[in-house]
Design a protein around this motif. Structure first.
Motif, PDB file in Angstrom:
ATOM      1  N   THR A 168       0.839  -1.001   0.499  1.00  0.00           N
ATOM      2  CA  THR A 168      -0.496  -0.256  -0.080  1.00  0.00           C
ATOM      3  C   THR A 168       0.394   0.954  -0.497  1.00  0.00           C
ATOM      4  O   THR A 168       0.475   1.837   0.591  1.00  0.00           O
ATOM      5  N   ASN A 169       2.330   1.541  -0.049  1.00  0.00           N
ATOM      6  CA  ASN A 169       3.336   2.651   0.238  1.00  0.00           C
ATOM      7  C   ASN A 169       2.025   3.223  -1.302  1.00  0.00           C
ATOM      8  O   ASN A 169       1.952   2.525  -2.698  1.00  0.00           O
ATOM      9  N   PRO A 170       1.942   4.586  -1.343  1.00  0.00           N
ATOM     10  CA  PRO A 170       0.799   5.329  -2.367  1.00  0.00           C
ATOM     11  C   PRO A 170       1.507   5.780  -3.290  1.00  0.00           C
ATOM     12  O   PRO A 170       0.983   6.623  -4.427  1.00  0.00           O
ATOM     13  N   TYR A 214      -2.304   1.862  -7.501  1.00  0.00           N
ATOM     14  CA  TYR A 214      -2.890   2.346  -8.240  1.00  0.00           C
ATOM     15  C   TYR A 214      -2.950   0.987 -10.123  1.00  0.00           C
ATOM     16  O   TYR A 214      -2.657   1.137 -10.685  1.00  0.00           O
ATOM     17  N   ARG A 215      -3.551  -0.186  -9.656  1.00  0.00           N
ATOM     18  CA  ARG A 215      -3.379  -0.988 -10.131  1.00  0.00           C
ATOM     19  C   ARG A 215      -4.788  -1.896 -10.183  1.00  0.00           C
ATOM     20  O   ARG A 215      -5.259  -2.333  -9.368  1.00  0.00           O
ATOM     21  N   ASP A 216      -5.157  -2.383 -11.077  1.00  0.00           N
ATOM     22  CA  ASP A 216      -6.139  -3.216 -10.536  1.00  0.00           C
ATOM     23  C   ASP A 216      -5.694  -4.554 -10.777  1.00  0.00           C
ATOM     24  O   ASP A 216      -5.526  -5.651 -12.128  1.00  0.00           O
ATOM     25  N   SER A 275      -7.258   2.014  -2.905  1.00  0.00           N
ATOM     26  CA  SER A 275      -6.555   2.327  -4.277  1.00  0.00           C
ATOM     27  C   SER A 275      -7.521   3.592  -4.636  1.00  0.00           C
ATOM     28  O   SER A 275      -8.989   3.224  -5.221  1.00  0.00           O
ATOM     29  N   PRO A 276      -6.628   3.722  -5.607  1.00  0.00           N
ATOM     30  CA  PRO A 276      -7.410   4.485  -6.547  1.00  0.00           C
ATOM     31  C   PRO A 276      -8.217   4.071  -7.375  1.00  0.00           C
ATOM     32  O   PRO A 276      -8.905   4.141  -8.080  1.00  0.00           O
ATOM     33  N   TRP A 289     -17.247   6.938  -0.846  1.00  0.00           N
ATOM     34  CA  TRP A 289     -16.095   6.195  -0.090  1.00  0.00           C
ATOM     35  C   TRP A 289     -15.221   6.578   0.720  1.00  0.00           C
ATOM     36  O   TRP A 289     -15.054   8.113   0.897  1.00  0.00           O
ATOM     37  N   TYR A 290     -14.616   5.782   1.333  1.00  0.00           N
ATOM     38  CA  TYR A 290     -13.809   6.234   2.273  1.00  0.00           C
ATOM     39  C   TYR A 290     -12.460   5.645   2.114  1.00  0.00           C
ATOM     40  O   TYR A 290     -12.234   4.831   2.199  1.00  0.00           O
TER      41      TYR A 290
END
Length: 457
Positions: free
Chosen positions: A85-87, A94-96, A175-176, A215-216
């Motif tokens: 989970t490093n941003p 950043y991946r699906d 995750s965005p 979303w949170y």
């Protein structure tokens, strides 16, 4: 643990189960398209795609080596937190990573029946609670939104039953990228949502079925109120601390740089007690190797407090054991087990959930049921009846076989049937005589909890 007994299910729920089964067939079922890919046919649900990154190009490895050089060996928990989970370079961020074309597959992606049965579970508990006027559906780590979509379809099909209740949807997602995928499936798309990246509610709008959705990034930001909390394959990726019993007592297992290979990592034992080993270990544990996830404990304590104060229930489904396993930390890459310290950030990391620890962390505030094997839970929920209804209404041989294959994948003890367990948190008064039920009969017994007792159809 409460003994699992055979009881008659909620009187009205048998009709609801049958209604959903027939509605699936009559309205056309997206399960067929979901099963078509076929990449999911494997003995373990978690995999990882191949990657072109090599060690010398691996930004995550470089980051970890720099961190260890600066601060010394790090805990397994810190390693997992950074890798997943490093941003900047985190595996999930950043991946699906889900689905047939992603890195691993889950039960909701294999068969929509799985999610629909969880929807039925929520409805049954809503009925057992006396049909409150409002309730929240809260999912922790909702993946691609598939499970939530299937649950909401059940709610829509049962709108005549739920018509007097105001329902809202709340997704806890860091995750965005996955948030975008969820929005695409559950709503009319990102362009129809309100966005505020700096706010606790960073995205909000309306589902395709007309329900408010938000979303949170953290459970603590979800509004309190009567809620059903779903967590499917959520707890197994939370950071764990690993401990080894030695002649000197418990020592934490840490991660350091390999002296003879400066671009590789290795496990080492802490030379003395760490804060984690001094505070997390149960001194009477008979195992010689223990994994503990304090973040899971914090979340369970929060869920227990919310359920005690506001009502509702939590249903957790995950890899897990009841305090019996030792070393379960593993990685998956290219559909195979993967060395957890190799090419960090390119493979999934996971560890079995210790349900005995989760039960302990409730601190007696709520009643816990399970863990019960997925095979038994789904059978108790009536999956066999549902499958037979679908099969009778399918004429295409290929689709017929796909339904059978999907059922086998999530039910077969050698595949997902025994690997996954279900665990529930409920208010203490849920299992008391007449708790929350409107009845004219004095002393009526509380209805059984769906999935944890046999469903009589």
């Amino acid at each position: 643990m409460m003994r699992l007994i055979t009881m008659r299910f909620l009187p009205g729920l048998k009709c609801l189960c049958r209604r959903i089964s027939y509605d699936i067939c009559r309205r056309g079922s997206p399960v067929y398209g979901r099963l078509y890919a076929g990449q999911w046919m494997r003995s373990c649900s978690r995999t990882s795609e191949s990657t072109k990154e090599s060690d010398h190009d691996n930004r995550m490895l470089k980051h970890l080596i720099s961190k260890i050089k600066s601060t010394g060996p790090i805990s397994v928990a810190e390693y997992m937190r950074e890798v997943l989970t490093n941003p900047i370079t985190g595996y999930y961020y950043y991946r699906d990573v889900l689905g047939a074309q992603g890195d691993f597959i889950t039960s909701p992606e294999i068969s929509q029946i799985f999610g629909e049965l969880l929807g039925v579970w929520c409805v049954s508990e809503w009925m057992a609670a006396g049909k409150p006027k409002t309730f929240q559906l809260v999912e922790l780590g909702p993946g691609r939104g598939t499970l939530a979509s299937d649950v909401l379809r059940v709610f829509s099909q049962l709108r005549s039953v739920l018509r007097e209740s105001e329902i809202s949807v709340h997704l806890v997602e860091v995750s965005p990228k996955l948030g975008e995928v969820q929005a695409q499936l559950l709503t009319e798309g990102e362009q129809h949502l309100l966005h505020d990246p700096s706010a606790a509610i960073y995205k909000m709008g309306t589902t395709k079925t007309g329900l408010p959705i938000s979303w949170y990034r953290d459970l603590q930001d979800v509004p309190k109120g009567f809620s059903f909390y779903l967590a499917h394959e959520f707890f197994d990726v939370l950071p764990i601390h690993k401990f080894q019993k030695t002649k000197q007592g418990w020592r934490e297992i840490l991660i350091d740089i390999e002296p003879k290979a400066p671009k590789k990592l290795r496990f080492v034992l802490a030379p003395s007690g760490t804060l984690a080993s001094k505070t997390l270990i149960q001194r009477n544990d008979e195992r010689d190797h223990v994994e503990i996830c304090p973040e899971a404990g914090v979340i369970i304590q929060s869920l227990a407090s919310r359920i005690t104060e506001d009502g509702g229930a939590a249903l957790i489904a995950d890899y897990g054991h009841n305090g019996t396993k030792t070393d379960t930390f593993r990685g998956f890459h290219g559909h195979q087990l993967h060395e957890v310290l190799t090419a960090p950030g390119t493979a999934d990391l996971t560890a079995d959930v210790d349900f005995s620890y989760l039960r302990q962390m409730t601190e007696g505030k709520v009643t816990s049921l399970g863990p019960i094997e997925q095979q038994q839970f789904l059978k108790n929920m009536g999956i066999d009846v549902r499958l037979q209804v679908l099969l009778r209404n399918v004429s295409d041989p290929a689709t017929h076989q796909k339904l059978i294959d999907a059922y086998d994948m999530i039910m077969n003890p050698e595949k997902m049937g025994k690997r996954f367990k279900f665990f529930a948190l409920l208010p203490h008064n849920r299992l008391m005589s007449g708790a929350g039920m409107k009845t004219e009969k004095h002393g009526a017994t509380a209805p059984p909890v769906a999935g944890f007792s046999e469903l009589q159809l």
